[in-house]
Design a protein around this motif. Structure first.
Motif, PDB file in Angstrom:
ATOM      1  N   SER A 790       0.864  -1.187  -0.095  1.00  0.00           N
ATOM      2  CA  SER A 790      -0.027   0.006  -0.051  1.00  0.00           C
ATOM      3  C   SER A 790       0.796   1.319  -0.056  1.00  0.00           C
ATOM      4  N   SER A 937      -6.276  -4.658   3.119  1.00  0.00           N
ATOM      5  CA  SER A 937      -7.420  -4.616   4.148  1.00  0.00           C
ATOM      6  C   SER A 937      -7.727  -6.182   4.713  1.00  0.00           C
ATOM      7  N   GLU A 940      -5.207  -7.082   7.063  1.00  0.00           N
ATOM      8  CA  GLU A 940      -5.421  -6.608   8.404  1.00  0.00           C
ATOM      9  C   GLU A 940      -6.958  -6.860   9.093  1.00  0.00           C
ATOM     10  N   TYR A 950      -9.297   1.192   4.537  1.00  0.00           N
ATOM     11  CA  TYR A 950      -7.997   1.162   4.956  1.00  0.00           C
ATOM     12  C   TYR A 950      -7.347   2.574   5.327  1.00  0.00           C
TER      13      TYR A 950
END
Length: 970
Positions: A790, A937, A940, A950
């Protein structure tokens, strides 16, 4: 004889023996406080018995130190050593503190230490002038720091013998008395028996002397200046003594150094007398006849009779005026003489108001004498109200619409305005051609254009305007010059006599702008007889004033009085040697345009090519001046102001202040560059008018020069400085500068101009030359590496499609992330340096882009695009993130791309921030970025797996964290 309350007699002990200079008890004070400009004295503390001012922020701290004050008062002589200058308001503070401390009676030597730059008239004496002005015995020495040589700038009292008889500030250092060193100076003082009254017997008073002539006239009376300025009335004999040349110059200098010039002006104005003078006025019923003429009930045949009666009344008034003009009483003549002296004194006050604290302020006595001698030679002793209206004088004559008499001297009438005091400011005194074009002056001249006698008979204009002054359209010389000067003073400077030369320049400009802006006297409407008469009368008067007026040949405080056209020729001549530092180029813009206008009106022998070059030089100077002002106002590095100037050079921008690299198409075409110039300089009327004076040829001549100068200010000038210093700096370091700063030089080589203006962009050609064809094809101009996390592209491999380079080995995977990290960092950094770094320029130890600091081009071809996308995304609210997910062509997406570009170019500011493909690359990368968000996402365990929920944890934006994340995906 009893003295006035503001005078006192100096009482000294009759048996007092004066103390020689060599035996005098001396106090030395060194001003090296930090507020003065210059470090020389900071190394000269050993020259002083006492070092004062070091604990403060200004030289005035010496006058706040009790021990210093006591030592000065108890010394026979004190010496002030300084190496710098202070601002005018600090001089006022210093002067008033010295007066309160009662140290001004102590003899003083002021030693100014520095380099001998320019003539002695330019030596800054601001630190010591307040003491020199008040002390009865004072000396100013200039010590050349490099050689130790001492020059006598000026001397008073016992020190006067040290001055050279040929001393002349204007002619230079060679005319001044000088000494090789302090020993020679001391020896000369001993030889001349210079001595002072001992401190123990020195009068304890705050009153001062106004010079040797004053002492001789008044029997050594001392003047309490504050009390003098408060007097409602002074006896005529005392007033004449004060107005004597030496005394008044000394008094004005004292008031200047204490901020009391306004009070001195008020004192003078209070003592002006009501004059009974011979005036051309209506004594034979002309006004009554004119009232009848204006009545609508009077028949035409009766009007003809009235007009004949009016002409007869005018003739009788002229005859009466001629008789009265020579019949003034002695008392009336004395009043006129006193008022004339006061007006001359007011001119001196005005001159001191605009003067700086350089040594030439001490030479104003001789300046006044020079001025007085020229006035006497040129004009003779003619009463200010005298007028010569005889039939044989040179004048503009026309038909009067009131008395219907032909071939009469016409008039120009001034309306009473409440704002003309602005014409007496320092700016107006220094730059009358510019000040005249202020708004308060645009309606000064009335549209009334009738004969002078009819105008004199009217209490208000025919348009019911309140009239303050009336000019006859007569030759500006002899007696009529005096009258015109008087009327112009009433109308243009509210009765303040600031000097005929400046007032004439003010009025001539006002008249010229009236001709250019008012339809009722427009040169374009001369088919109307009334408009034609006004236009012709104004133009005749304008040309006559310009041709017949005088001013200094260098437009300064010093110089020879010459006809105004000759002084204008000097201005153009000086430009040939001084260039951008010349008087004409530094004149404010509105006034500069007026100078060129005068060259046209007077048909001065100046070639069109020179006019073109001077105008171009002014534009270059104006652009730099405006940019330097912006640098001065700049707060906390806010560079938004640069954007409007960059539009003079570059076509497109990635962010405010960041041009876009479009190759050879990056620069704005020369025919388009003129359009943003007005916005850059400020859309003022003066700017618009000035830029309109450039034809196509003139524009082409100056455009490249403007672009280069703008480039050098924006990218090489780090802080505010004067245009003069800036031009000197670039002339010494930029090869093209000498040709750029001389608009008369041939056109600049465009290839070299482009090389400079494009030098901020990445040197792609140099990069490609250092790469193999295969490497170049794989990395330049190809699709960007996709997001692996990310936060950005892979940290384990290159990521560019087709490039198989990996930064890790099988052994690295066995070692673990922490152990393998250093090797992966090194291989990654080396690969990026090899592929994107400019050889010899790229310094990064991580392989990431270096900061880009223009004018130096980026050191690498890559940038922080991936990180900028992540940073911009992290600032968006969830609803906008969802909107971008749902529509790849939406306005929200477009706005986001702009945010990314600004983040990359303006905030991150690393690598190739000038790339023209940023927007396209963002669109290309977004799908992989969205995928990386979804994966993050999911990892997590977020309920919303779209990526919109996110949140970037920037503590994990570390190479070890990202390596571990990527290895977890393998």
């Amino acid at each position: 004889m009893e003295l006035p309350i503001w005078q006192e007699r100096a009482i000294e002990t009759p048996t007092c023996t004066k103390v020689p200079y060599t035996a005098a008890e001396k106090f030395f004070a060194v001003d090296a406080s930090g507020s003065t400009i210059g470090p020389i004295m900071r190394g000269s503390r050993e020259d002083a018995d006492y070092f004062s001012g070091g604990g403060g922020t200004a030289p005035s701290c010496i006058m706040k130190h009790p021990d210093a004050i006591r030592h000065i008062q108890n010394s026979d002589l004190w010496v002030l050593l300084t190496d710098g200058a202070i601002y005018s308001d600090e001089v006022d503070v210093l002067g008033n503190l010295a007066e309160e401390a009662n140290v001004l009676r102590t003899p003083i030597i002021i030693v100014i230490t520095g380099a001998r730059l320019g003539g002695p008239a330019h030596a800054n004496i601001s630190v010591g002038v307040t003491f020199f002005a008040a002390a009865q015995e004072a000396l100013i020495l200039f010590k050349v720091f490099s050689s130790g040589e001492l020059f006598v700038i000026d001397a008073k009292g016992a020190f006067t013998a040290l001055k050279s008889e040929k001393s002349d500030y204007i002619r230079g250092w060679s005319t001044l008395s000088s000494f090789a060193n302090e020993a020679e100076f001391n020896s000369r003082c001993k030889e001349l028996d210079i001595a002072f009254t001992p401190s123990a017997t020195r009068p304890n008073t705050r009153s001062v002397s106004l010079g040797t002539e004053w002492d001789s006239t008044t029997g050594n009376a001392l003047v309490n200046v504050p009390l003098l300025l408060q007097q409602a009335q002074i006896k005529p004999s005392d007033l004449r003594s004060i107005l004597a040349e030496e005394a008044f110059t000394q008094l004005t200098l004292l008031c200047k150094t204490r901020g009391r010039l306004g009070a001195l002006r008020d004192l003078l104005i209070r003592h002006k007398r009501q004059e009974v003078v011979a005036r051309l006025e209506d004594r034979h019923g002309a006004a009554t006849i004119m009232e009848k003429l204006q009545s609508k009930t009077v028949a035409e045949q009766d009007k003809n009779k009235l007009r004949e009666q009016l002409r007869q009344a005018h003739a009788a008034n002229r005859e009466t005026y001629a008789k009265l003009r020579n019949g003034l009483s002695e008392e009336q003549r004395e009043a006129s003489e006193l008022n004339r002296s006061i007006n001359q004194a007011l001119q001196i006050v005005a001159g001191f108001e605009k003067s700086s604290y350089t040594a030439d302020i001490l030479n104003r006595k001789s300046n006044r004498a020079m001025r007085a001698s020229v006035v006497t030679a040129q004009e003779g002793k003619v009463d200010v109200t005298a007028l010569d209206l005889s039939d044989d004088i040179s004048a503009f004559r026309g038909a009067c619409s009131i008395c219907c008499e032909d071939d009469r001297i016409m008039s120009i009438v001034f309306k009473r305005l409440g704002t003309v005091e602005e014409n007496t400011t320092d700016f107006a005194l220094n730059f009358p051609l510019a000040a005249a074009q202020a708004k308060q002056n645009k309606d000064m001249v009335s549209a009334q254009c009738i004969c002078f006698q009819c105008a004199q008979a009217l209490e208000v204009s025919i348009f019911q305007e309140c009239i303050v002054a009336t000019l006859p359209t007569v030759d500006y010389k002899d007696a009529n010059k005096k009258y015109i000067d008087h009327q112009l003073t009433l109308a243009v400077t509210a009765g303040l006599a600031t000097g005929a030369s400046g007032i004439v320049q003010l009025f001539a400009t006002i008249l010229d702008r009236t001709l250019a802006t008012k339809e009722w006297c427009s040169r374009d409407h001369i088919d109307d007889p009334e408009v034609q008469t006004r236009c012709q009368a104004f133009e005749w008067m304008l040309l006559n004033l310009l041709e017949k007026s005088f001013c200094r040949d260098n437009f300064g405080e010093n110089g020879t009085w010459v006809p105004y056209p000759k002084a204008l020729l000097w201005a153009f001549k000086e430009y040939e040697t001084a260039g951008l530092d010349s008087w004409i180029i530094q004149y404010p813009l509105a006034g500069f345009s007026q100078i060129l206008r005068w060259a046209e009106v007077l048909q001065l022998p100046i070639s069109p090519r020179k006019i073109q070059a001077v105008r171009a030089a002014k534009l270059i100077h104006q652009v730099v001046t405006v940019m330097m002002n912006e640098l001065l106002r700049e707060k906390e590095g806010d560079k938004l102001w640069t954007y409007r100037f960059l539009h003079l050079i570059y076509r497109e921008f990635n962010a405010p202040g960041i041009p876009r690299d479009l190759g050879t198409e990056s620069l704005i075409p020369s025919d388009v560059c003129w359009m943003p110039l007005e916005a850059a300089l400020g859309s003022w009327a003066d700017v618009t008018r000035f830029l309109a004076e450039f034809d196509t040829e003139s524009q082409e001549m100056v455009i490249s020069r403007l672009q280069l100068v703008t480039f050098w200010v924006l990218y090489t000038q780090k802080g505010h400085t004067t245009p003069k210093t800036f031009f000197a700096n670039i002339a010494s370091r930029e090869p093209l500068a000498p040709a750029v700063l001389d608009p008369a030089a041939p056109h600049l080589p465009q290839n070299e101009v482009k090389n400079v203006l494009l030098s901020i962009f990445c040197d792609e050609a140099r990069l490609k030359k250092s790469l193999t064809a295969q490497t170049r094809d794989l990395h330049l101009g190809r699709a960007m590496p996709p997001f692996a996390t990310s936060f950005g592209a892979s940290v384990l491999s290159c990521g560019f499609p087709g490039c198989s380079t990996k930064f890790y080995s099988a052994d690295d995977l066995k070692k673990g992330v922490e152990a393998a990290g250093n090797g992966i960092r090194t291989r990654r950094a080396q690969h990026f340096a090899d592929v994107f770094g400019i050889p010899g320029e790229f310094q990064s130890q991580t392989g990431l882009p270096d900061p880009t600091l223009a004018p130096k081009a980026p050191s690498s071809y890559h940038n922080t695009l991936h990180m900028s996308i992540a940073r911009a995304w992290s600032r968006l609210p969830v609803n906008k993130k969802k909107a971008i997910f749902s529509a790849t062509e939406s306005a929200t997406l477009d706005s986001f791309i702009v945010d990314v570009r600004i983040q990359l170019c303006a905030t991150s500011h690393r690598g190739n921030i000038y790339s023209s493909t940023i927007d396209e690359e963002v669109r290309t990368l977004l799908p992989s970025f969205f995928k990386a968000l979804r994966v993050a996402s999911e990892r997590e365990g977020l309920e919303d797996r779209s990526g919109a929920a996110y949140v970037h944890d920037w503590t994990k934006n570390k190479i070890v964290e990202k390596m571990g994340y990527e290895l977890g995906l393998l």
